[in-house]
Structures are given as structure tokens and as C-alpha cells.
Design a protein around this motif. Sequence first.
Motif, PDB file in Angstrom:
ATOM      1  N   ILE A  15       0.933  -1.461   0.013  1.00  0.00           N
ATOM      2  CA  ILE A  15       0.134  -0.270   0.248  1.00  0.00           C
ATOM      3  C   ILE A  15       0.633   1.526   0.194  1.00  0.00           C
ATOM      4  O   ILE A  15       1.528   1.603   1.219  1.00  0.00           O
ATOM      5  CB  ILE A  15      -0.871   0.112   1.439  1.00  0.00           C
ATOM      6  CG1 ILE A  15      -2.072  -1.110   1.944  1.00  0.00           C
ATOM      7  CG2 ILE A  15      -2.009   0.743   1.590  1.00  0.00           C
ATOM      8  CD1 ILE A  15      -1.907  -1.709   2.529  1.00  0.00           C
ATOM      9  N   TYR A  16       1.172   1.997  -1.109  1.00  0.00           N
ATOM     10  CA  TYR A  16       1.212   3.037  -1.283  1.00  0.00           C
ATOM     11  C   TYR A  16       0.461   4.171  -0.546  1.00  0.00           C
ATOM     12  O   TYR A  16      -0.251   4.781  -1.398  1.00  0.00           O
ATOM     13  CB  TYR A  16       1.743   3.722  -2.075  1.00  0.00           C
ATOM     14  CG  TYR A  16       2.345   4.821  -2.889  1.00  0.00           C
ATOM     15  CD1 TYR A  16       3.862   4.703  -1.866  1.00  0.00           C
ATOM     16  CD2 TYR A  16       2.212   5.922  -3.916  1.00  0.00           C
ATOM     17  CE1 TYR A  16       4.825   6.600  -2.628  1.00  0.00           C
ATOM     18  CE2 TYR A  16       2.551   7.214  -3.903  1.00  0.00           C
ATOM     19  CZ  TYR A  16       3.367   7.425  -2.886  1.00  0.00           C
ATOM     20  OH  TYR A  16       4.497   8.871  -3.053  1.00  0.00           O
ATOM     21  N   ALA A  17       0.822   5.224   0.395  1.00  0.00           N
ATOM     22  CA  ALA A  17      -0.023   6.228   0.889  1.00  0.00           C
ATOM     23  C   ALA A  17       0.793   7.807   1.002  1.00  0.00           C
ATOM     24  O   ALA A  17       0.469   8.767   1.204  1.00  0.00           O
ATOM     25  CB  ALA A  17      -0.130   5.968   2.541  1.00  0.00           C
ATOM     26  N   ALA A  33       1.044   8.544  -8.093  1.00  0.00           N
ATOM     27  CA  ALA A  33       0.416   7.083  -7.947  1.00  0.00           C
ATOM     28  C   ALA A  33       0.663   6.191  -9.215  1.00  0.00           C
ATOM     29  O   ALA A  33       1.327   5.510  -9.243  1.00  0.00           O
ATOM     30  CB  ALA A  33      -0.475   6.491  -7.288  1.00  0.00           C
ATOM     31  N   ASP A  34      -0.242   6.748 -10.479  1.00  0.00           N
ATOM     32  CA  ASP A  34      -0.010   6.344 -11.138  1.00  0.00           C
ATOM     33  C   ASP A  34       1.393   6.252 -12.716  1.00  0.00           C
ATOM     34  O   ASP A  34       1.238   5.086 -13.059  1.00  0.00           O
ATOM     35  CB  ASP A  34      -1.266   7.170 -12.309  1.00  0.00           C
ATOM     36  CG  ASP A  34      -2.557   6.637 -12.190  1.00  0.00           C
ATOM     37  OD1 ASP A  34      -3.226   5.769 -11.023  1.00  0.00           O
ATOM     38  OD2 ASP A  34      -3.523   7.218 -12.124  1.00  0.00           O
ATOM     39  N   ILE A  39       7.011   2.027 -11.776  1.00  0.00           N
ATOM     40  CA  ILE A  39       8.466   2.605 -11.845  1.00  0.00           C
ATOM     41  C   ILE A  39       8.984   2.176 -10.639  1.00  0.00           C
ATOM     42  O   ILE A  39       9.768   0.980 -10.745  1.00  0.00           O
ATOM     43  CB  ILE A  39       8.901   4.352 -11.489  1.00  0.00           C
ATOM     44  CG1 ILE A  39       8.838   4.958 -12.742  1.00  0.00           C
ATOM     45  CG2 ILE A  39      10.328   4.173 -10.802  1.00  0.00           C
ATOM     46  CD1 ILE A  39       8.206   6.523 -12.143  1.00  0.00           C
ATOM     47  N   LEU A  40       8.099   1.827  -9.405  1.00  0.00           N
ATOM     48  CA  LEU A  40       8.316   1.118  -8.079  1.00  0.00           C
ATOM     49  C   LEU A  40       8.784  -1.116  -8.329  1.00  0.00           C
ATOM     50  O   LEU A  40       9.571  -1.256  -7.787  1.00  0.00           O
ATOM     51  CB  LEU A  40       7.604   1.484  -7.063  1.00  0.00           C
ATOM     52  CG  LEU A  40       7.920   0.784  -5.782  1.00  0.00           C
ATOM     53  CD1 LEU A  40       9.589   0.982  -5.442  1.00  0.00           C
ATOM     54  CD2 LEU A  40       7.232   1.027  -4.328  1.00  0.00           C
ATOM     55  N   LEU A  59      -2.483  -2.735  -3.487  1.00  0.00           N
ATOM     56  CA  LEU A  59      -3.854  -2.562  -3.405  1.00  0.00           C
ATOM     57  C   LEU A  59      -4.058  -1.336  -3.270  1.00  0.00           C
ATOM     58  O   LEU A  59      -3.326  -0.234  -3.200  1.00  0.00           O
ATOM     59  CB  LEU A  59      -3.936  -3.238  -1.643  1.00  0.00           C
ATOM     60  CG  LEU A  59      -4.148  -3.943  -0.363  1.00  0.00           C
ATOM     61  CD1 LEU A  59      -4.770  -4.521   0.571  1.00  0.00           C
ATOM     62  CD2 LEU A  59      -5.134  -4.695  -1.231  1.00  0.00           C
ATOM     63  N   ASN A  60      -4.880  -1.130  -3.833  1.00  0.00           N
ATOM     64  CA  ASN A  60      -6.016   0.188  -4.999  1.00  0.00           C
ATOM     65  C   ASN A  60      -5.721   1.372  -3.203  1.00  0.00           C
ATOM     66  O   ASN A  60      -6.942   0.974  -3.285  1.00  0.00           O
ATOM     67  CB  ASN A  60      -6.925   0.127  -5.439  1.00  0.00           C
ATOM     68  CG  ASN A  60      -7.431   1.365  -6.558  1.00  0.00           C
ATOM     69  OD1 ASN A  60      -6.059   2.088  -6.960  1.00  0.00           O
ATOM     70  ND2 ASN A  60      -8.301   1.536  -6.383  1.00  0.00           N
TER      71      ASN A  60
END
Length: 364
Positions: A15-17, A33-34, A39-40, A59-60
Motif C-alpha cells: 500500500i502506497y500512501a 501514484a499512476d 516505476i517502483l 492494494l488500490n
Amino acid sequence: MRQATPLLESKVQLIYAGGTFGSYGRPLAPLDADLFLPILQQLINEQEPSIPLPAVSWLNNLLIKDSSQLTPSDFVHFYKLLLAAYTAQNRRFVLITGTDTLSYLGAFLAEAFAGSDICVVVTGSMKPLLDSEQWHNYAIDSHSDAWDNLSEALRLAAAGESGVKVCFGGESWPAQTVQKIHSHDFMAFTGHNRAAYPANSYIRALPDSRRQHWLEDQKALTDDIESRAEWVAVHALYCLPNDPSILNSQLQSLLAQPPCGIILLGFGAGNLPYSPALAKTLSQAYENGHMVISASQCPFGGVSDSYAAGSWQYDYQVIAGGRLTIAAIYARLLWLLLRYDAPARRRQRWAHNVNQAGTTIKKR
């Protein structure tokens, strides 16, 4: 007894926040994020086989913001996101967030998921993952702590030990013991592994029936929790060498609000300046349904009733914060305010939790 059915173990869900981790450019600003997540993912895929990382899925998450801007409703958002994934039989997660409130969010999730066998690792970084000096391609900044923190967090999550942990600077700790101790050093956080509740309330592997019961209990209250998050409040009153009337007036201003959490940041072991007016106000706060918690301004050691300068407050319904950090006190107050609608029930649960942790101060 019916045995537990293994949950999905093939991947760690990431999860990226937001936060420094995904910032880039001059001046630094978070990448969308898109753009950042592909890239990550590519960087993860390109790592050397000699140091393999667990497979990940995403996770979206639509809530990406600077962590200093997070609110109780945002904390509930991440709780619901993880709860839905856990309900869908996923169990291992890494959450990347900003460092300003990382300890608060981690401690809150530790409270919210106590009693489950979920595995959540919270991490972030003090420098961005990507090298802003390279404009023609996105590359890992070799001077950043971001990649090492993420790699360690992924491996820790892959191990699957139940509980919510923070992984940072090559170390990891139960989330409710963690506090930020430096504003820019890579060793920005510390914690310990001597915590009791809620670390010891996680289950190594839940039988199906117990997991379903836990999930049903949580989901039955989700709407109420989300609604309360819109108005819930936790206040912190920082004691300074002022006349007690100053602290009393600050506390008085909160009495008319709906029942809330109030953290009294006292001197040393929780010492407070005494006055009859302040003692009366503390009693009024209790009668109005507020939870007033005594905490220490010191980063370590917590509070005690060894000194008369601090012990008097416990005669007026103040609750001792024990050895809990400020972030952990905030998180526990927030969860109790969200989870229970009755002040008496909140106080009962707090007393149970602190007794489990092995530190309590009894009213004399």
C-alpha cells in the motif's frame, strides 16, 4: 478444535500512501501514484536474484497525501482498506507512509487489529527513493534510506509473524512502542520489544471460526466507526512552568465538547502543578465523559505515582498512561472513542489494556 485454514501467502500486498518515499524533483514533490507505482514495481522486478524480494501485489489506495495532513477519518480509511483485504483472505501487508505521523498510524492499526492474525509492516523513508539528479531515467538514489527500508519491510512481512510492526533504519518494533526521535537522521525512530497489549493479543494462526467471528464483530461496527471519525477529537495539553490557572483554563475550554480524549503532558513522571480549581475541573471532565490521560514529556520512562506532585491527579479520575508513548496514547484513545459509544466502556477497556501491559496506577 477445527484447525486454521492458511490464508493467501503467495504475495505481500503493498500500500502506497505518499510521503517522502515517493517524492521527486527540485523542489521535492510527491509523484502521482499512476506514475510512481509502475516505476517502483519495475525496480522491484529488476533486483539481483542473489537478494530476492518477495513477490508483491498492490492494494488500490486513493488516499495519498502528506502524512502531516492525516486525520482520524484517514486512519479509518487505512483500517477499512486493510480490513477488506484481510476479509478477502490476504494476510501480509506493507504500508508506505510519511514519517511525520508514521508512529501514530502504526499504533492505531495495532489497536484496531488486535485479536487477529494479520501481519502489517509500516515503513517510510527520510529521503526519497528516486535520485532527483537523474532526469532522463528513474533510478534508486544510492544515498537514500528508502530502498533498504522497503526491502527489510517486505522481507519482514513475508515472514508473516502476526501483528503490526514498524520497520525503519534496519530495525523493527511492535508499532505501539515506536516514536520518532530525530527530524532528519536515517535512524529517525526507536521502539522496543517488551510491549504487552496489544502485541501479545495477536494470534499466530486463527481457526476459521474465530477469524470469521472477529471479522463479523469488526464489520458490524464499521459504519459507526466511520461516522464517529468525522467528529472525534484527541487533545494534548502541554504543561509549562506557568501558573496552574493557565492549564485549568485550557482544560475548561474542552469541557463543553462531546466526550473526547485529553492527554496531559506533564513534567518528569507525569507531575502537574496543583490547584483546587484544576482538581475540580479534572473531576468535571470525568463527569462529562472525557478521558484524561497522564503522560510524560520525557521520551522514555512513562509516568508513575512516586511523587506527590504527580500522584494527586489520580484522585480526580485522571488515567495513567503508563509507559506508553504519546503516539500510542493517542492511538488507543482514538480507537476507544471510535469503537465504543459509552464513556464507562471506554474507561473499562483502557484499564484492561493497561493492566495487560503490566503498568497501572490505582486510584487511592
